[in-house]
Scaffold this motif. Structure first.
Motif, short mmCIF file in Angstrom:
data_model
loop_
_atom_site.label_atom_id
_atom_site.label_comp_id
_atom_site.label_asym_id
_atom_site.label_seq_id
_atom_site.Cartn_x
_atom_site.Cartn_y
_atom_site.Cartn_z
N UNK A 1 1.41 11.52 9.91
CA UNK A 1 -0.03 11.77 9.94
C UNK A 1 -0.81 10.83 9.02
N UNK A 2 -0.11 9.82 8.48
CA UNK A 2 -0.77 8.87 7.58
C UNK A 2 -1.64 7.91 8.39
N UNK A 3 -2.85 7.60 7.87
CA UNK A 3 -3.71 6.64 8.58
C UNK A 3 -3.12 5.25 8.55
N UNK B 1 0.73 8.47 2.80
CA UNK B 1 1.32 7.16 3.02
C UNK B 1 2.61 7.27 3.81
N UNK B 2 3.20 6.14 4.10
CA UNK B 2 4.38 6.10 4.98
C UNK B 2 5.63 6.64 4.30
N UNK C 1 0.83 -1.21 0.00
CA UNK C 1 0.00 0.00 0.00
C UNK C 1 0.86 1.26 0.00
N UNK C 2 1.93 1.25 0.80
CA UNK C 2 2.80 2.42 0.86
C UNK C 2 3.45 2.71 -0.48
N UNK C 3 3.87 1.65 -1.18
CA UNK C 3 4.46 1.86 -2.50
C UNK C 3 3.43 2.31 -3.53
N UNK C 4 2.21 1.77 -3.41
CA UNK C 4 1.14 2.20 -4.32
C UNK C 4 0.79 3.66 -4.11
#
Length: 131
Positions: A128-130, A120-121, A5-8
């Motif tokens: 502040x990323x969920x 994202x991360x 997800x972080x890379x996306x």
């Protein structure tokens, strides 16, 4: 899945920001010609509006790219996309122009996702990323 997800999210920010950074650079290379175009589509105060447009495109795009104040940058670019869609590309019956109208609506939708899910991360805003 969180790693993917972080890379996306990072790839999405890269793709979405590229148009705005590029447009900021293009406008900066020939602000006089862009001001004439602005005048032709009835943008108020085109000689002043071009400088605001350059700053918004370039700085908003960079904010999205690196993930700095990402939600605010996305909100600003939502307004740009909707303003451009309805203010410049709306005349119905002009098929090429309607393509640009819908392109701007799609980009606004993408930026709404950025506003909802954050950068994202892999970003400056990562704290502040969920989850």
């Amino acid at each position: 899945m969180h790693g993917v997800r972080n890379y996306l999210l990072t790839a999405a920010r890269l793709l979405m920001s590229s148009l705005f950074i590029w447009e900021g650079v293009v406008q900066l290379r020939n602000p006089g010609a862009v001001a004439k175009y602005f005048a032709s589509v009835h943008v108020p105060m085109p000689d002043l509006a071009i400088w605001a447009s350059i700053a918004i495109h370039f700085l908003g795009g960079l904010g999205i790219l690196v993930g700095f104040k990402t939600r605010w940058a996305a909100a600003l670019l939502v307004l740009v996309c909707l303003g451009t869609a309805f203010g410049v590309h709306l005349p119905a019956g002009d098929a090429p122009n309607m393509l640009h109208f819908y392109k701007n609506l799609v980009m606004a939708g993408g930026f709404l996702y950025v506003m909802a899910f954050g950068a994202g991360a892999i970003s400056i805003d990562r704290d502040s990323a969920p989850a």
